[in-house]
Design an enzyme around this catalytic site. Structure first.
Site, PDB file in Angstrom:
ATOM      1  N   GLU A 156      11.532  63.276 -15.871  1.00 36.25           N
ATOM      2  CA  GLU A 156      11.645  62.024 -15.102  1.00 36.25           C
ATOM      3  C   GLU A 156      10.414  61.149 -15.315  1.00 36.25           C
ATOM      4  O   GLU A 156      10.514  59.932 -15.501  1.00 36.25           O
ATOM      5  CB  GLU A 156      11.771  62.315 -13.599  1.00 36.25           C
ATOM      6  CG  GLU A 156      13.087  62.935 -13.180  1.00 36.25           C
ATOM      7  CD  GLU A 156      13.178  63.082 -11.661  1.00 36.25           C
ATOM      8  OE1 GLU A 156      12.790  62.160 -10.926  1.00 36.25           O
ATOM      9  OE2 GLU A 156      13.663  64.132 -11.209  1.00 36.25           O
TER      10      GLU A 156
ATOM     11  N   HIS B 267      17.499  59.420 -11.011  1.00 32.09           N
ATOM     12  CA  HIS B 267      18.258  60.464 -10.302  1.00 32.09           C
ATOM     13  C   HIS B 267      18.153  61.776 -11.092  1.00 32.09           C
ATOM     14  O   HIS B 267      18.303  61.776 -12.320  1.00 32.09           O
ATOM     15  CB  HIS B 267      19.719  60.031 -10.159  1.00 32.09           C
ATOM     16  CG  HIS B 267      20.522  61.010  -9.371  1.00 32.09           C
ATOM     17  ND1 HIS B 267      20.421  61.105  -7.993  1.00 32.09           N
ATOM     18  CD2 HIS B 267      21.416  61.954  -9.753  1.00 32.09           C
ATOM     19  CE1 HIS B 267      21.220  62.074  -7.579  1.00 32.09           C
ATOM     20  NE2 HIS B 267      21.842  62.604  -8.616  1.00 32.09           N
TER      21      HIS B 267
ATOM     22  N   SER C  92       5.668  61.252  -6.892  1.00 36.33           N
ATOM     23  CA  SER C  92       5.154  61.648  -8.213  1.00 36.33           C
ATOM     24  C   SER C  92       5.661  60.713  -9.315  1.00 36.33           C
ATOM     25  O   SER C  92       4.951  60.478 -10.299  1.00 36.33           O
ATOM     26  CB  SER C  92       5.504  63.110  -8.523  1.00 36.33           C
ATOM     27  OG  SER C  92       6.865  63.255  -8.816  1.00 36.33           O
TER      28      SER C  92
ATOM     29  N   MET D 226      15.167  57.469  -0.660  1.00 37.86           N
ATOM     30  CA  MET D 226      16.303  58.291  -0.293  1.00 37.86           C
ATOM     31  C   MET D 226      17.259  57.604   0.686  1.00 37.86           C
ATOM     32  O   MET D 226      17.820  58.236   1.568  1.00 37.86           O
ATOM     33  CB  MET D 226      15.818  59.628   0.278  1.00 37.86           C
ATOM     34  CG  MET D 226      14.918  60.395  -0.673  1.00 37.86           C
ATOM     35  SD  MET D 226      15.561  60.552  -2.352  1.00 37.86           S
ATOM     36  CE  MET D 226      16.344  62.142  -2.202  1.00 37.86           C
TER      37      MET D 226
ATOM     38  N   ASN E  82      17.065  52.831 -10.583  1.00 36.12           N
ATOM     39  CA  ASN E  82      16.864  54.075  -9.831  1.00 36.12           C
ATOM     40  C   ASN E  82      16.733  55.226 -10.821  1.00 36.12           C
ATOM     41  O   ASN E  82      17.261  55.169 -11.936  1.00 36.12           O
ATOM     42  CB  ASN E  82      18.086  54.320  -8.934  1.00 36.12           C
ATOM     43  CG  ASN E  82      17.959  55.581  -8.098  1.00 36.12           C
ATOM     44  OD1 ASN E  82      16.902  55.867  -7.535  1.00 36.12           O
ATOM     45  ND2 ASN E  82      19.028  56.350  -8.016  1.00 36.12           N
TER      46      ASN E  82
ATOM     47  N   GLU F  47      27.659  51.248  -5.323  1.00 37.84           N
ATOM     48  CA  GLU F  47      28.099  52.630  -5.127  1.00 37.84           C
ATOM     49  C   GLU F  47      26.934  53.584  -5.383  1.00 37.84           C
ATOM     50  O   GLU F  47      26.105  53.336  -6.260  1.00 37.84           O
ATOM     51  CB  GLU F  47      29.249  52.959  -6.074  1.00 37.84           C
ATOM     52  CG  GLU F  47      30.573  52.348  -5.642  1.00 37.84           C
ATOM     53  CD  GLU F  47      31.668  52.676  -6.643  1.00 37.84           C
ATOM     54  OE1 GLU F  47      31.875  53.861  -6.955  1.00 37.84           O
ATOM     55  OE2 GLU F  47      32.296  51.722  -7.132  1.00 37.84           O
ATOM     56  N   LEU F  48      26.952  54.698  -4.693  1.00 35.94           N
ATOM     57  CA  LEU F  48      25.845  55.656  -4.777  1.00 35.94           C
ATOM     58  C   LEU F  48      25.693  56.230  -6.189  1.00 35.94           C
ATOM     59  O   LEU F  48      26.656  56.781  -6.744  1.00 35.94           O
ATOM     60  CB  LEU F  48      26.107  56.799  -3.782  1.00 35.94           C
ATOM     61  CG  LEU F  48      25.103  57.947  -3.791  1.00 35.94           C
ATOM     62  CD1 LEU F  48      23.737  57.471  -3.332  1.00 35.94           C
ATOM     63  CD2 LEU F  48      25.599  59.093  -2.921  1.00 35.94           C
TER      64      LEU F  48
ATOM     65  N   ILE G  30      20.506  54.404   0.925  1.00 35.71           N
ATOM     66  CA  ILE G  30      21.414  53.561   0.132  1.00 35.71           C
ATOM     67  C   ILE G  30      21.201  52.106   0.538  1.00 35.71           C
ATOM     68  O   ILE G  30      21.221  51.784   1.737  1.00 35.71           O
ATOM     69  CB  ILE G  30      22.879  53.989   0.376  1.00 35.71           C
ATOM     70  CG1 ILE G  30      23.053  55.444  -0.051  1.00 35.71           C
ATOM     71  CG2 ILE G  30      23.851  53.084  -0.361  1.00 35.71           C
ATOM     72  CD1 ILE G  30      24.357  56.061   0.415  1.00 35.71           C
ATOM     73  N   LEU G  31      20.983  51.242  -0.451  1.00 37.11           N
ATOM     74  CA  LEU G  31      20.775  49.825  -0.157  1.00 37.11           C
ATOM     75  C   LEU G  31      22.127  49.145   0.060  1.00 37.11           C
ATOM     76  O   LEU G  31      23.068  49.330  -0.718  1.00 37.11           O
ATOM     77  CB  LEU G  31      20.012  49.159  -1.306  1.00 37.11           C
ATOM     78  CG  LEU G  31      18.570  49.672  -1.463  1.00 37.11           C
ATOM     79  CD1 LEU G  31      17.980  49.232  -2.790  1.00 37.11           C
ATOM     80  CD2 LEU G  31      17.699  49.215  -0.291  1.00 37.11           C
TER      81      LEU G  31
HETATM   82  C1  GAR Z   1      12.875  62.757  -7.830  1.00 38.46           C
HETATM   83  O1  GAR Z   1      13.337  63.972  -8.365  1.00 38.46           O
HETATM   84  C2  GAR Z   1      13.962  61.702  -7.925  1.00 38.46           C
HETATM   85  O2  GAR Z   1      14.735  61.783  -9.083  1.00 38.46           O
HETATM   86  C3  GAR Z   1      14.776  62.039  -6.710  1.00 38.46           C
HETATM   87  O3  GAR Z   1      13.834  62.323  -5.712  1.00 38.46           O
HETATM   88  C4  GAR Z   1      12.670  62.872  -6.327  1.00 38.46           C
HETATM   89  C5  GAR Z   1      11.494  62.054  -5.865  1.00 38.46           C
HETATM   90  O4  GAR Z   1      10.309  62.632  -6.308  1.00 38.46           O
HETATM   91  N1  GAR Z   1      15.638  60.944  -6.337  1.00 38.46           N
HETATM   92  C6  GAR Z   1      16.852  61.118  -5.864  1.00 38.46           C
HETATM   93  O5  GAR Z   1      17.356  62.208  -5.672  1.00 38.46           O
HETATM   94  C7  GAR Z   1      17.587  59.823  -5.552  1.00 38.46           C
HETATM   95  N2  GAR Z   1      18.987  60.063  -5.465  1.00 38.46           N
HETATM   96  P1  GAR Z   1       8.947  61.826  -6.247  1.00 38.46           P
HETATM   97  O6  GAR Z   1       8.829  61.262  -4.818  1.00 38.46           O
HETATM   98  O7  GAR Z   1       7.902  62.860  -6.510  1.00 38.46           O
HETATM   99  O8  GAR Z   1       8.986  60.726  -7.271  1.00 38.46           O
END
Ligand code: GAR
Length: 201
Positions: A174, A109, A12, A90, A107, A143-144, A92-93
């Protein structure tokens, strides 16, 4: 600015970026490639519908993380890329990838970092009992969920929130925040001093 987007699932955030490019709300940004580590990711279906170049590098088909990340690098280096955008990616690089990718990596988060890094950030926030959570866009380092923070938006936590309701309200923010940050970077308004991001007016 040419971007490559890495995403693992629903996509999304990627969709919001594409819609904002299409509507003119995000300018000077072009998607060179969308890459997913998961063949079943919805983000790949959406990219196909939109005619946006896309590829799956299925992490399960590689013996080691090194081999997998070499394949990622090959894909990124095939296309023009000024910025790598992680949008729900999802994994870690690793250090080799980050050293060789050749462009900054950002990124998004779903928490106000440095609180609640890692998986299930929204549930972590609920379990802790914070009254405000939110989302963060940051540069990626080794770092994560740790690199220099570009921008954050707070989202109040309601007494009756569960993981789904809080995640949904954060996600709305977001979708706007990523575009704001990409525009700032495309307009060359972002610099890093030590670990602090400065935004030119
Ligand atoms: C989002 O909420 C993003 O912030 C999170 O995964 C979701 C992806 O949604 N990312 C993390 O948690 C990374 N640590 P989307 O696929 O609909 O964009």
């Amino acid at each position: 600015m040419k971007i490559v987007v890495f995403a693992s699932g629903r996509g999304s955030n990627f969709k919001a970026i594409v819609e904002n490019i299409e509507s003119g709300a995000l300018t000077n940004v072009e998607v060179s490639l969308v890459l997913s580590d998961k063949p079943e990711a919805n983000v790949l279906t959406y990219a196909a519908e939109k005619g946006i170049p896309h590829v799956c590098v299925d992490s399960k088909t590689f013996a080691t993380k090194d081999d997998y990340e070499k394949a990622l690098l090959e894909e990124v280096h095939k296309v023009p890329c000024n910025l790598l955008v992680l949008a729900g990616y999802m994994r870690i690089l690793g250090e080799d990838f980050m050293t060789n990718v050749g462009c900054p990596v950002v990124n998004i988060h779903p928490s106000l970092l440095p609180s609640f890094p890692g998986l299930h950030a929204q549930q972590q926030a609920l379990d802790y009992g914070v009254k405000v959570s939110g989302c963060t866009v940051h540069f990626v380092d080794l770092e994560l969920d740790h690199g220099p923070i570009i921008a954050q938006v707070p989202v109040p936590v309601m007494d009756d929130d569960d993981e789904d309701s809080l995640s949904a309200r954060i996600l709305v923010q977001e979708h706007q925040l990523y575009t704001v940050c990409l525009q700032l970077i495309a307009d060359k308004k972002v610099s890093i001093v030590d670990r602090c991001v400065k935004i030119k007016k």
